[in-house]
Design an enzyme around this catalytic site. Sequence first.
Site, PDB file in Angstrom:
ATOM      1  N   GLU A   1       0.703  -1.145   0.073  1.00 21.72           N
ATOM      2  CA  GLU A   1       0.300   0.027   0.024  1.00 21.72           C
ATOM      3  C   GLU A   1       0.811   1.432  -0.307  1.00 21.72           C
ATOM      4  O   GLU A   1       0.870   2.161   0.826  1.00 21.72           O
ATOM      5  CB  GLU A   1      -1.118  -0.037   1.170  1.00 21.72           C
ATOM      6  CG  GLU A   1      -2.110  -1.307   1.252  1.00 21.72           C
ATOM      7  CD  GLU A   1      -3.274  -1.249   1.805  1.00 21.72           C
ATOM      8  OE1 GLU A   1      -3.346  -0.237   2.758  1.00 21.72           O
ATOM      9  OE2 GLU A   1      -3.974  -1.903   1.698  1.00 21.72           O
TER      10      GLU A   1
ATOM     11  N   GLU B   1      -4.927  -8.626  -0.669  1.00 29.69           N
ATOM     12  CA  GLU B   1      -5.717  -8.469   0.232  1.00 29.69           C
ATOM     13  C   GLU B   1      -7.096  -8.140  -0.055  1.00 29.69           C
ATOM     14  O   GLU B   1      -7.619  -7.350  -0.770  1.00 29.69           O
ATOM     15  CB  GLU B   1      -5.280  -7.253   1.168  1.00 29.69           C
ATOM     16  CG  GLU B   1      -3.944  -7.244   1.892  1.00 29.69           C
ATOM     17  CD  GLU B   1      -3.496  -6.069   2.787  1.00 29.69           C
ATOM     18  OE1 GLU B   1      -4.558  -5.316   3.328  1.00 29.69           O
ATOM     19  OE2 GLU B   1      -2.418  -5.710   2.782  1.00 29.69           O
TER      20      GLU B   1
END
Length: 517
Positions: free
Chosen positions: A198, A321
């Site tokens: 991220e 994810e």
Amino acid sequence: MNNRKKILSVTILLVAVLQISFAQQNSIAINAQDAKYIINKNIYGHFAEHLGSCIYNGFYVGDTSMTIPNTNGVRNDIIAALKKLKVGTLRWPGGCFADTYHWKDGIGPKNKRPAIVNKWWGNVTEDNSFGTHDFLNMCEQIEAEPYLAGNIGSGTVQELIDWVQYVSSDNKNPMSDLRKTNGREKPWNVKLWGVGNEAWGCGGNMVPEYYVNEYRKYATFMTDWTNSDKIFRIASGSNSADYHWTETVMKNIPSNMVEGVALHHYSVIDWGAKGPSTSFNEQQYFTIMQRALFMDSLVIKHCAIMDKYDPQKKVALVVDEWGGWYDVEPGTNPGFLYQQNTMRDAMIAGVTLNIFHNHADRVRMANLAQAVNVLQSVILTNKEKMILTPTYHVMEMFNVHQNATMLPVTIKTNDYVFENKKLPAISVSASKDKDGVTHISLVNIDASKMQDITINVNGAKYSSVTGRVLTSKKLQDYNSFDNPLNIMPAVFNTAKLSANNLQVKLPPFSVVVLTLN
Ligand code: AHR
């Protein structure tokens, strides 16, 4: 009865018959003649972050635990359950934690390792007793392929080069020597590496135009001119529908420098009001299913961008994810993301895996968040007790698709209607394994309606059908430490096979896997 009355009753009857037939128009065609792609086992990946009770008090209870049977500190019951699940890859140590993790803190004698504060997740102090050796040895026991998330946020290029050498090099060099000194002669040979996590958020709040340069630098030094070690480098990917991120990554990273591009997408109602994990209402259920089904559109759009730059589909889309995200259980640490797991989660798992299967050409890896005690877990623990969640059961039922050839499907489905909104009620995927056995996985997300489905197997010849089903009385049902077997897969023997056709009745909110021989 006079004529008028007769006409009226015949009309009423006709309308009723028409309504019934409209309500039963689910039909699926399995198009085996178009089969081309393999469903990669690595779609069945999991995620183990240093977060809450995932690692410490989850996987790892320490080798001094007298009450919980363990192997070098890792719970034996978890190892056995995950082995049975046939886990593809296991991602570690984060998540957000990864970009704060300095791997050298977690090697060598445990009593000499520095304690650190986990600033993302509850500010708790960790003693680093679970480190690289512990994780990689655990993967060997589970028979899962390790996927290490490298720290490019607060780490250095040298630190990542050293980690790669430490775990994978058999040559004479300082890192390989250090590993041997720490008791491991042979390298683990880790192939899967995340280059940050991220990067648009907790991984450094970078803009994609900046991240691609960082990526290129790290990716260069992780291997050699030709990537002769065949390292699989995964670029930090988009947050859900951030298509500009994927476009920038694909455009600016040469295709010989990247093997996978990530995508993260959680099914969440509203980040400010996520709703409870068990006592949710139908509106909350419907919204979560809407978010989960959005994965299909995400995959299609990100893949279209990837196709533009990589028409040969060399680079994988890695959904590392995904899962449902709700409010934490009352009374638990808000930073630990501990939530229960109901039939709603089983629905998320079923439809998401079907989406991944149907996009097997490009989606070749995925990781559910997370394996133990965090978010949509497959396992929950409480001291010596361990339970398997409905999500676990779906992933176990579906694992027959691993490494099988995906059979493309076409579907005409009824709607699941809530208030004035609708979603497709049925989701499906199919595959043929190396022994010629066909599996069809079906999900009915409708909260109250049974679905009748006709499946046309298009010329294939089968002599028998068997099945397994996961359902329950209430959508909100779950397995608890007092009632761990409340939701369990059961035999499904109502599918009828005749010639090219299968007739199936799917109960409301159910998951079914059929086996055709
Ligand atoms: O899975 C929990 C967190 O969600 C991860 O650490 C992070 O990558 C994501 O935002």
